[in-house]
Write a protein that holds these residues in place. Structure first.
Motif, PDB file in Angstrom:
ATOM      1  N   ASP A 177       8.996   6.737  87.211  1.00 41.38           N
ATOM      2  CA  ASP A 177       9.897   7.866  87.487  1.00 41.38           C
ATOM      3  C   ASP A 177      10.550   8.374  86.205  1.00 41.38           C
ATOM      4  O   ASP A 177      10.635   9.586  85.970  1.00 41.38           O
ATOM      5  CB  ASP A 177      10.999   7.460  88.474  1.00 41.38           C
ATOM      6  CG  ASP A 177      10.495   7.238  89.877  1.00 41.38           C
ATOM      7  OD1 ASP A 177       9.409   7.735  90.222  1.00 41.38           O
ATOM      8  OD2 ASP A 177      11.206   6.563  90.650  1.00 41.38           O
ATOM      9  N   LEU A 180       7.966  10.196  84.124  1.00 40.85           N
ATOM     10  CA  LEU A 180       7.685  11.524  84.692  1.00 40.85           C
ATOM     11  C   LEU A 180       8.832  12.494  84.430  1.00 40.85           C
ATOM     12  O   LEU A 180       8.598  13.669  84.133  1.00 40.85           O
ATOM     13  CB  LEU A 180       7.420  11.407  86.197  1.00 40.85           C
ATOM     14  CG  LEU A 180       6.122  10.719  86.595  1.00 40.85           C
ATOM     15  CD1 LEU A 180       6.077  10.475  88.105  1.00 40.85           C
ATOM     16  CD2 LEU A 180       4.923  11.540  86.153  1.00 40.85           C
ATOM     17  N   GLN A 181      10.044  12.006  84.516  1.00 40.01           N
ATOM     18  CA  GLN A 181      11.209  12.854  84.257  1.00 40.01           C
ATOM     19  C   GLN A 181      11.224  13.321  82.798  1.00 40.01           C
ATOM     20  O   GLN A 181      11.496  14.493  82.516  1.00 40.01           O
ATOM     21  CB  GLN A 181      12.487  12.094  84.592  1.00 40.01           C
ATOM     22  CG  GLN A 181      13.731  12.928  84.514  1.00 40.01           C
ATOM     23  CD  GLN A 181      14.957  12.131  84.944  1.00 40.01           C
ATOM     24  OE1 GLN A 181      14.932  10.904  85.011  1.00 40.01           O
ATOM     25  NE2 GLN A 181      16.032  12.834  85.218  1.00 40.01           N
ATOM     26  N   ARG A 182      10.914  12.426  81.868  1.00 40.43           N
ATOM     27  CA  ARG A 182      10.858  12.810  80.452  1.00 40.43           C
ATOM     28  C   ARG A 182       9.740  13.808  80.201  1.00 40.43           C
ATOM     29  O   ARG A 182       9.898  14.753  79.424  1.00 40.43           O
ATOM     30  CB  ARG A 182      10.693  11.568  79.574  1.00 40.43           C
ATOM     31  CG  ARG A 182      11.930  10.693  79.516  1.00 40.43           C
ATOM     32  CD  ARG A 182      11.814   9.580  78.483  1.00 40.43           C
ATOM     33  NE  ARG A 182      10.739   8.640  78.754  1.00 40.43           N
ATOM     34  CZ  ARG A 182      10.815   7.602  79.584  1.00 40.43           C
ATOM     35  NH1 ARG A 182      11.942   7.370  80.249  1.00 40.43           N
ATOM     36  NH2 ARG A 182       9.783   6.791  79.739  1.00 40.43           N
ATOM     37  N   ARG A 183       8.608  13.638  80.876  1.00 44.82           N
ATOM     38  CA  ARG A 183       7.475  14.583  80.732  1.00 44.82           C
ATOM     39  C   ARG A 183       7.859  15.970  81.252  1.00 44.82           C
ATOM     40  O   ARG A 183       7.527  16.975  80.619  1.00 44.82           O
ATOM     41  CB  ARG A 183       6.239  14.078  81.472  1.00 44.82           C
ATOM     42  CG  ARG A 183       5.675  12.808  80.953  1.00 44.82           C
ATOM     43  CD  ARG A 183       4.383  12.895  80.291  1.00 44.82           C
ATOM     44  NE  ARG A 183       3.523  13.906  80.829  1.00 44.82           N
ATOM     45  CZ  ARG A 183       2.407  14.265  80.247  1.00 44.82           C
ATOM     46  NH1 ARG A 183       2.018  13.671  79.169  1.00 44.82           N
ATOM     47  NH2 ARG A 183       1.648  15.199  80.751  1.00 44.82           N
ATOM     48  N   ARG A 184       8.528  15.995  82.416  1.00 46.31           N
ATOM     49  CA  ARG A 184       8.964  17.293  82.965  1.00 46.31           C
ATOM     50  C   ARG A 184       9.961  17.968  82.028  1.00 46.31           C
ATOM     51  O   ARG A 184       9.895  19.180  81.811  1.00 46.31           O
ATOM     52  CB  ARG A 184       9.587  17.100  84.346  1.00 46.31           C
ATOM     53  CG  ARG A 184       8.592  16.976  85.461  1.00 46.31           C
ATOM     54  CD  ARG A 184       9.240  17.086  86.839  1.00 46.31           C
ATOM     55  NE  ARG A 184      10.289  16.085  87.052  1.00 46.31           N
ATOM     56  CZ  ARG A 184      10.079  14.890  87.595  1.00 46.31           C
ATOM     57  NH1 ARG A 184       8.873  14.520  87.947  1.00 46.31           N
ATOM     58  NH2 ARG A 184      11.084  14.058  87.751  1.00 46.31           N
ATOM     59  N   ALA A 185      10.874  17.193  81.456  1.00 46.53           N
ATOM     60  CA  ALA A 185      11.856  17.759  80.541  1.00 46.53           C
ATOM     61  C   ALA A 185      11.191  18.306  79.286  1.00 46.53           C
ATOM     62  O   ALA A 185      11.524  19.396  78.809  1.00 46.53           O
ATOM     63  CB  ALA A 185      12.906  16.708  80.170  1.00 46.53           C
ATOM     64  N   TYR A 187       8.083  19.332  79.042  1.00 53.23           N
ATOM     65  CA  TYR A 187       7.322  20.511  79.468  1.00 53.23           C
ATOM     66  C   TYR A 187       8.245  21.724  79.609  1.00 53.23           C
ATOM     67  O   TYR A 187       7.893  22.832  79.197  1.00 53.23           O
ATOM     68  CB  TYR A 187       6.584  20.225  80.770  1.00 53.23           C
ATOM     69  CG  TYR A 187       5.768  21.394  81.259  1.00 53.23           C
ATOM     70  CD1 TYR A 187       4.553  21.718  80.657  1.00 53.23           C
ATOM     71  CD2 TYR A 187       6.220  22.175  82.322  1.00 53.23           C
ATOM     72  CE1 TYR A 187       3.814  22.802  81.110  1.00 53.23           C
ATOM     73  CE2 TYR A 187       5.484  23.263  82.766  1.00 53.23           C
ATOM     74  CZ  TYR A 187       4.277  23.565  82.158  1.00 53.23           C
ATOM     75  OH  TYR A 187       3.547  24.641  82.594  1.00 53.23           O
ATOM     76  N   SER A 188       9.423  21.506  80.196  1.00 53.33           N
ATOM     77  CA  SER A 188      10.392  22.609  80.386  1.00 53.33           C
ATOM     78  C   SER A 188      10.881  23.142  79.044  1.00 53.33           C
ATOM     79  O   SER A 188      11.055  24.353  78.885  1.00 53.33           O
ATOM     80  CB  SER A 188      11.581  22.128  81.200  1.00 53.33           C
ATOM     81  OG  SER A 188      11.169  21.791  82.506  1.00 53.33           O
ATOM     82  N   ARG A 189      11.120  22.271  78.082  1.00 55.84           N
ATOM     83  CA  ARG A 189      11.571  22.713  76.749  1.00 55.84           C
ATOM     84  C   ARG A 189      10.479  23.487  76.031  1.00 55.84           C
ATOM     85  O   ARG A 189      10.748  24.442  75.313  1.00 55.84           O
ATOM     86  CB  ARG A 189      12.000  21.510  75.903  1.00 55.84           C
ATOM     87  CG  ARG A 189      13.350  20.941  76.303  1.00 55.84           C
ATOM     88  CD  ARG A 189      13.845  19.945  75.262  1.00 55.84           C
ATOM     89  NE  ARG A 189      12.940  18.830  75.035  1.00 55.84           N
ATOM     90  CZ  ARG A 189      12.949  17.690  75.708  1.00 55.84           C
ATOM     91  NH1 ARG A 189      13.832  17.505  76.665  1.00 55.84           N
ATOM     92  NH2 ARG A 189      12.096  16.727  75.412  1.00 55.84           N
TER      93      ARG A 189
END
Length: 191
Positions: A177, A180-185, A187-189
Motif C-alpha cells: 500500500d 502504491l501510494q508513493r507511485r501514485r504521488a 505519477y501525480s507530480r
C-alpha cells in the motif's frame, strides 16, 4: 525546569508527526507476522481438504471446528448441513489464508485488518458457544486478574487491539500500500 519542559513539549510533536505512524504501522505488522501469521495459516491448513480442490471442498475437521454443535447433531455428516454453512466454512478457510497474507505484505491493509478483526470475533464466538469455552473459566479467563494468559479474554483482546492499528492507520511505508501510494504521488507530480 520550565525551559526543559518547554523543549520536551516542542520535541514530542515533531517526533509524532515524522516517526510515530511509520514506526508503529511497521512494528505492528511485524508483530502480527511474528506472533499470529503462522498460527492462522496452520489453523487454515487443518481446514484444507484433500487435493487441488481442497480450498472449495474443506476437510471434515473444518466443519467440526466452525460448526461443532451442528456437526455433532448431524452425526458428522457434512451433507446434512445447510448450504449457508458450507459457504461459511469455505469463506472462513479462504479468509484464514488470505487475510493474514494481505497483512503480511501490506496490501489492502485496512480492509484486511478489519476482516481479521471480524474473523477473530467470529472465532471467539465459536469458541465461547460452540466449543464451550464460556463455561470453562480457565480458557475464558478474566480481565484485571493479574493473569494475562487466558486464551479468550486476554489473548483475543490483544489480537483485536493489535489489528486495530493497521485498520486505522494502514500498512505503513514498508508495505505494498505504501509503495502504491508513493507511485501514485510520483505519477501525480510528473503529470
Amino acid at each position: 525546569m520550565h525551559s526543559t519542559i518547554k523543549k520536551y513539549e516542542n520535541f514530542i510533536p515533531s517526533i509524532e508527526e515524522r516517526s510515530a505512524k511509520p514506526i508503529l504501522t511497521t512494528l505492528v505488522r511485524f508483530t502480527f507476522a511474528a506472533s499470529l501469521l503462522i498460527y492462522f495459516w496452520a489453523s487454515a491448513l487443518t481446514k484444507h481438504g484433500d487435493g487441488p480442490l481442497g480450498l472449495i471442498q474443506p476437510a471434515l475437521g473444518a466443519y467440526a471446528q466452525i460448526f461443532p454443535r451442528a456437526m455433532a447433531a448431524a452425526g458428522f455428516d457434512v451433507g446434512a448441513l445447510a448450504p449457508w454453512q458450507h459457504a461459511v466454512v469455505i469463506a472462513g478457510t479462504w479468509a484464514e489464508f488470505l487475510l493474514p497474507a494481505l497483512l503480511l505484505i501490506g496490501l489492502a491493509t485496512r480492509l484486511a485488518a478489519l476482516g481479521m478483526i471480524g474473523f477473530v470475533l467470529v472465532q471467539t464466538a465459536t469458541d465461547l458457544i460452540g466449543h464451550g469455552a464460556l463455561s470453562d473459566p480457565v480458557t475464558l479467563g478474566a480481565w484485571f486478574d493479574r493473569m494475562p494468559d487466558a486464551a479468550i479474554l486476554d489473548q483475543r483482546l490483544i489480537w483485536v487491539t493489535l489489528l486495530a492499528v493497521p485498520a486505522l492507520l494502514g500498512g505503513g511505508p514498508l508495505s505494498v500500500d505504501g509503495w502504491l501510494q508513493r507511485r501514485r504521488a510520483a505519477y501525480s507530480r510528473a503529470a
